[in-house]
Structures are given as structure tokens and as C-alpha cells.
Design a protein around this motif. Structure first.
Motif, PDB file in Angstrom:
ATOM      1  N   ALA A  77       0.821  -1.212   0.000  1.00 63.48           N
ATOM      2  CA  ALA A  77       0.000   0.000   0.000  1.00 63.48           C
ATOM      3  C   ALA A  77       0.853   1.259   0.000  1.00 63.48           C
ATOM      4  N   ASP A  78       2.043   1.182   0.613  1.00 63.03           N
ATOM      5  CA  ASP A  78       2.915   2.362   0.673  1.00 63.03           C
ATOM      6  C   ASP A  78       3.805   2.493  -0.556  1.00 63.03           C
ATOM      7  N   GLY A  79       3.629   1.596  -1.565  1.00 64.90           N
ATOM      8  CA  GLY A  79       4.402   1.686  -2.790  1.00 64.90           C
ATOM      9  C   GLY A  79       5.712   0.942  -2.759  1.00 64.90           C
ATOM     10  N   LYS A  80       6.075   0.343  -1.627  1.00 64.71           N
ATOM     11  CA  LYS A  80       7.333  -0.385  -1.513  1.00 64.71           C
ATOM     12  C   LYS A  80       7.139  -1.843  -1.924  1.00 64.71           C
TER      13      LYS A  80
END
Length: 592
Positions: free
Chosen positions: A485-488
């Protein structure tokens, strides 16, 4: 010639999100299909991925494909029909017909670019054909065409910097080889002109050989220089010779005898400690005391015997040079005249032999030499792999543009190889030097381009020179996984591929697949699988323990012999080219 990953990502999103009508320009050519005829010589076309309504000067047949050229964008789109799109023709033949209509010579470069455009359903123009054909003329047709095909398939900006970076990625020359070649071309006698050379040396682990790294007393500098001159690493030895030339030019050292005299003085001033000398350190302390005794007092049979014994105890029994160094110890002590002090040349020779013996255990070399010199630590380090690989990526400058943005200017950021190469390109340099620097910067830029997102997957591509023991070469890492969800990257579910050209195993690929923190490893090399497995079995326990220490579980390791470079076209490609030619997330993974 700087390309940042964020800029590439923005360019991809812009190209993917814009309406094709918004990016059309007068004179551009594209192919389309008539799907609906409208009153007033209007038609609805399927082109460039969506529907376009345009006015045409000639009637069309519904369902047929045509080549169109933008005549005007004033008050709507007005198109000219250049020719029909003959499905029976090959793309190259269609390209030739189109070039004839545009009155452009059908050179091999023009045909190649036009063919790639037609295959990818993109727009082109007369000016663009002429520009890109110039790029192809300089890059080579094969690699250039593949670079263009990749640019269009990923909707990358059609710029020369992006093109050159991708062409550099397809080069069969290793990054290590390119850096060594550039380093050899750069002058070594002027510190202001060797920033790139020194940065490359530091990347390879030769961190002591720059004018700014010789810190401390003159004795310590001479010690470093003496050790460097003995190094089996050609680049280290060359750097040391360069430093010796600088010292000679400045008057600090005038003759070879001056170096030997300074070494003799160092040996005489080596402090002898009374600290405990247990374990592996004991022979080094013993050798240090014997060395001081030999050069500070008249020669004696007892001191010579102690020195030879200390050398013998310091060198591992199976060391390949053990016999040679023992013979040198016997020869040197045999040449010493009884009851006389040794001359400077003899003192220097004894010191060099002692330091070689101290450094004969690779993983303890720095500590043992420091003991020999009576100092806490040695100011230069042996190159390592493992943890230093991350430092190597950082020092290469893969995040150069991001660091500039965060530091508010290049003057505030630490030295990187990319930074020094860009500086070098801005100077007046011979053509071969500039070309070598451009190719290296292009190779670094390509890693940003290849790290662009591919559909729902995030991909990171990194390549760096690696030096580990006697091995020196490139390591290429491709890390691919779903985003959280945080793009990582989700470390619980990902895939990591390592490409490395090993001295004996040669072209080697390690495919590590992670599912719910369970790791499966596939190893493919140009070596028979049974032999490869036999060589690898001793490392299984260490691998399992290391993974478990990080919260992962090893499910298995499989081996497969891959075709040699002569037998497999795909395997003969360099790693970055193989990554470029991968179809991305749409392709089903095949376990090696």
C-alpha cells in the motif's frame, strides 16, 4: 546526460495518460482503421489506442486500414490519406512504401526505425525519422533497433539520452572492463584531472590511493606506499607508482634509495609492545620484534633464526607462495654480514618480506599488517563483497539525481563515480576518454530506465563492479515484486535474479523466488549440474542459517546447466539486454 528514475516514471505516465489527439502535430504520420463513416467527409478512426474523429479529403472504405498524415489541427483534426495499409506486406515493405510517399531515402536506418514505429502503432514524422536515423548510424543498427523497440513498448520519451543509455546497456563489454579502460586512459600525475580515476579506484576497494587519503605522518605515508608497491592488484600498484611520481616531482622523494632509507627508518621506529601475543597474532608480534632486532642491531645468527621462524609461522602451510617467501627469508638473512648493521636496501627488503608474510592470510591481512606496524588500524581496506555491495551501488551514484535534489545542489553531495564522470564529460578531453565516460554514464542511466514500473509490478535493476578475492567482474540484480500500500516492494512475495560472469562457472544466473517468506533458489550456469551441486552443497547450511536469521525459510536449491554462449542466443546477451528483452509481467514465469 542525467536521467533520474522519477523523471522516467513521469514521462511514462504522461505518455500513457494523454489523449493521442493532444500529442498530434502537423506532419505526423500514423496508421488507423476506418470504423464509422460520418457526413461531411468525416470519419471515426481506430488509431493510437483509441477513437479519433477527423475530416478527410477522400472517402474511405469502412473496415480498411490506411496511413494518415496530419494536415491541420485548426478547428479539429484534418487528415490526408497517404496510402492504404496492405496487410499482405511485411512491415519492412510497408516502411519502404511510406518512406517513398514522404520523399525520404529508403536507407537501412530509415527503414529500421519506420518498421519499429509501424509495429508498435506509434506516430512518426519526417523530422523524427531523420533524427533517429542519425542515432542509429552512430550506435549500430542491431542494438539501436532493439533500444527503439524497448522505448516504444514502454512509452518512453523519444530522446537521445534515453536512446544512448539503452544502447549502452546492450553492450557486451562489462562495466568493470569499461571502468578499468577509462582509468588507464586518464592521467595520473595531476590530482585535479583524476577525480574519476580515483573514484573508480575507490569503488574497486583501492581506497588508499588518492592524494587526500594519505593522511598522518610521513612514515605512515611511506608505509602505505611500500605496501601498495607490493600489491598483486595492477591498479593498486599503478596508483602507487603515480603517487611515487608525485612525491618525486615535489622533491619529497628524490631517488629509489630515498624510499628504501625511509622504509629502513620506519622499521627502526616500529614500536615493540609488551601486550599478550596469543593465537594467530603471536607470529606477527614475534616477526615484528625480530625485524626490529635485525635492523637496529648488528646482525646475529640468533636474530636471523628468530626472523625466519616468525616468517614460517606467519604464512599458512598451504599458501601458494610459502616456499618462495621462505627462500627469500633464508637468502636475505644469509646475505647479512655478521656483527654489522644492514644497509637501507637490506632493511627495506626485510620489511617488504615481513609485510607480505603478515598479509598472507586474506581475511586477517589488514589486522596483521597493523600489528606488524604497531598501529591500531590500517588506513586502507581490502575490497570485500557482501555488505560493501550496497555501498558500491551508493558510491556508483545510482541515486545521483535524487541526492542533488535532497542536497540542494551538487556541491553539497558526497563524491560518486557518476558525479565524477559527469564532471569529466564537461571538461576538454580526448574523444576516446569522453566516449568512455559517456558509455559509463549511459550504463548507469539505463538502470533507472529499466527500473520503471511494469504494470502492477515494481522492478529495480542494479549493476555494479564487484571485487571479491581474485574475482573482479559485474554483478547485476533484478528485483521484482508486487507493491504494498505504501508503494514499496513486498519482501514476503518477490523475485530476485542475480546475473554474474564467474571465472570458472562463467555465465551464471541465480533465480531466487520468495513466496510467503519461503525461498526457492534456482542456479543455472555453464557447468554440469552434478558438479555444480557438489561444489555448492557445503554452503547450504550457511545459506539456510542466513535466511532464517532474516526471517525466511529455504525450501530448496535446484541446479541446471544452461547452454554455452555459442549454443544459446538468449544466454549470450549481456544481463541488462536480457532484462530489456523480457516481456515483463505478462509472461508466465518459467522455473529454471
Amino acid at each position: 546526460m542525467e536521467i533520474g528514475q522519477q523523471a522516467i516514471q513521469r514521462g511514462v505516465r504522461v505518455q500513457q495518460g494523454r489523449n493521442p489527439i493532444d500529442i498530434l502535430k502537423e506532419g505526423q504520420v500514423f496508421s488507423g482503421k476506418a470504423i464509422k463513416l460520418l457526413p461531411g467527409q468525416m470519419a471515426e478512426l481506430a488509431a493510437l489506442g483509441q477513437k479519433i474523429t477527423a475530416q478527410l479529403e477522400v472517402p474511405l472504405q469502412m473496415g480498411e486500414r490506411y496511413f494518415f498524415q496530419v494536415a491541420s489541427l485548426n478547428k479539429g483534426v484534418r487528415l490526408n490519406v497517404l496510402t492504404d495499409y496492405a496487410l499482405s506486406r511485411r512491415s519492412a515493405d510497408q516502411a519502404s512504401v511510406l518512406l517513398e510517399k514522404l520523399q525520404i531515402p529508403p536507407t537501412k536506418e530509415n527503414i529500421a526505425f519506420t518498421t519499429v514505429v509501424l509495429e508498435n502503432g506509434k506516430t512518426l514524422s519526417k523530422e523524427l525519422i531523420q533524427t533517429v536515423s542519425g542515432w542509429l548510424g552512430k550506435s549500430g543498427l542491431a542494438d539501436g533497433t532493439e533500444a527503439l523497440r524497448f522505448m516504444m513498448s514502454r512509452n518512453l520519451p523519444m530522446t537521445e539520452n534515453v536512446f544512448q543509455a539503452l544502447v549502452a546497456a546492450r553492450s557486451t563489454d562489462s562495466m568493470t572492463g569499461k571502468m578499468v579502460s577509462l582509468q588507464q586512459m586518464l592521467p595520473r600525475n595531476n590530482v585535479d584531472q583524476t577525480g574519476a580515476s580515483m573514484a573508480i579506484s575507490r569503488l574497486f576497494g583501492d581506497r588508499s590511493f588518492s592524494a587526500h587519503s594519505f593522511q598522518g605522518s610521513s612514515n605512515e605515508k611511506a608505509v602505505q606506499l611500500a605496501l601498495a608497491l607490493q600489491s598483486p592488484n595492477p591498479s593498486v600498484k599503478a596508483a602507487a607508482i603515480g603517487m611515487l611520481q608525485q612525491a618525486t616531482a615535489s622533491g619529497a622523494v628524490t631517488t629509489a634509495e630515498s624510499v628504501e632509507e625511509s622504509l629502513a627508518a620506519i622499521v627502526k621506529n616500529i614500536p615493540v609492545t609488551n601486550s599478550s601475543s596469543n593465537g594467530a597474532a603471536a607470529p606477527v608480534h614475534m616477526m615484528k620484534e625480530a625485524l626490529v632486532q635485525l635492523v637496529s642491531h648488528p646482525a646475529s645468527t640468533e636474530a636471523a633464526a628468530v626472523f625466519k621462524e616468525a616468517v614460517s609461522l606467519s604464512i599458512p602451510p598451504r599458501h601458494p607462495d610459502r616456499l618462495l617467501m621462505m627462500q627469500q627469508a633464508a637468502q636475505l638473512t644469509g646475505e647479512m654480514k655478521k656483527d654489522q648493521l644492514p644497509d637501507a636496501k637490506m632493511a627495506a627488503s626485510l620489511f617488504q618480506l615481513a609485510s607480505s608474510a603478515a598479509a598472507s592470510i586474506p581475511d586477517q591481512a589488514a589486522v596483521r599488517i597493523a600489528m606488524l606496524l604497531g598501529i591500531e588500524t590500517l588506513s586502507f581496506q581490502e575490497p570485500t563483497a557482501g555488505g560493501s555491495l550496497r555501498d558500491a551501488f551508493r558510491f556508483l551514484g545510482l541515486d545521483h539525481e535524487a541526492m542533488i535534489a535532497s542536497k540542494n545542489g551538487p556541491e553539497a553531495m558526497p563524491q560518486t563515480v557518476k558525479q565524477e564522470l559527469i564532471k569529466l564529460m564537461a571538461e576538454t578531453m580526448p574523444a576516446p576518454v569522453r566516449e568512455a565516460a559517456e558509455q559509463l554514464v549511459g550504463r548507469l542511466n539505463a538502470q533507472h530506465i529499466l527500473s520503471a514500473d511494469s504494470g502492477p509490478l515494481q522492478q529495480l535493476v542494479m549493476q555494479s563492479p564487484l571485487q571479491f578475492g581474485e574475482f573482479r567482474g559485474d554483478v547485476t540484480i533484478k528485483w521484482q515484486g508486487k507493491k504494498k500500500a505504501d508503494g514499496k516492494i513486498d519482501a514476503d512475495f518477490c523475485r530476485v535474479l542475480f546475473y554474474v560472469e564467474m571465472p570458472n562457472l562463467r555465465n551464471t544466473v541465480i533465480d531466487m523466488q520468495v513466496q510467503n517468506r519461503i525461498v526457492h533458489v534456482n542456479i543455472m550456469a555453464e557447468t554440469p549440474s552434478p558438479l555444480l551441486k557438489k561444489l555448492s552443497v557445503p554452503a547450504f547450511d550457511s545459506l539456510k542459517e542466513a535466511l532464517e536469521g532474516s526471517g525466511y525459510r529455504l525450501s530448496g536449491v535446484h541446479f541446471k546447466e544452461q547452454p554455452s554462449q555459442q549454443g544459446g542466443e538468449e544466454q549470450s546477451k549481456p544481463p541488462l539486454a536480457r532484462i530489456m528483452d523480457d516481456n515483463g509481467y505478462t509472461e508466465v514465469d518459467i522455473r529454471i
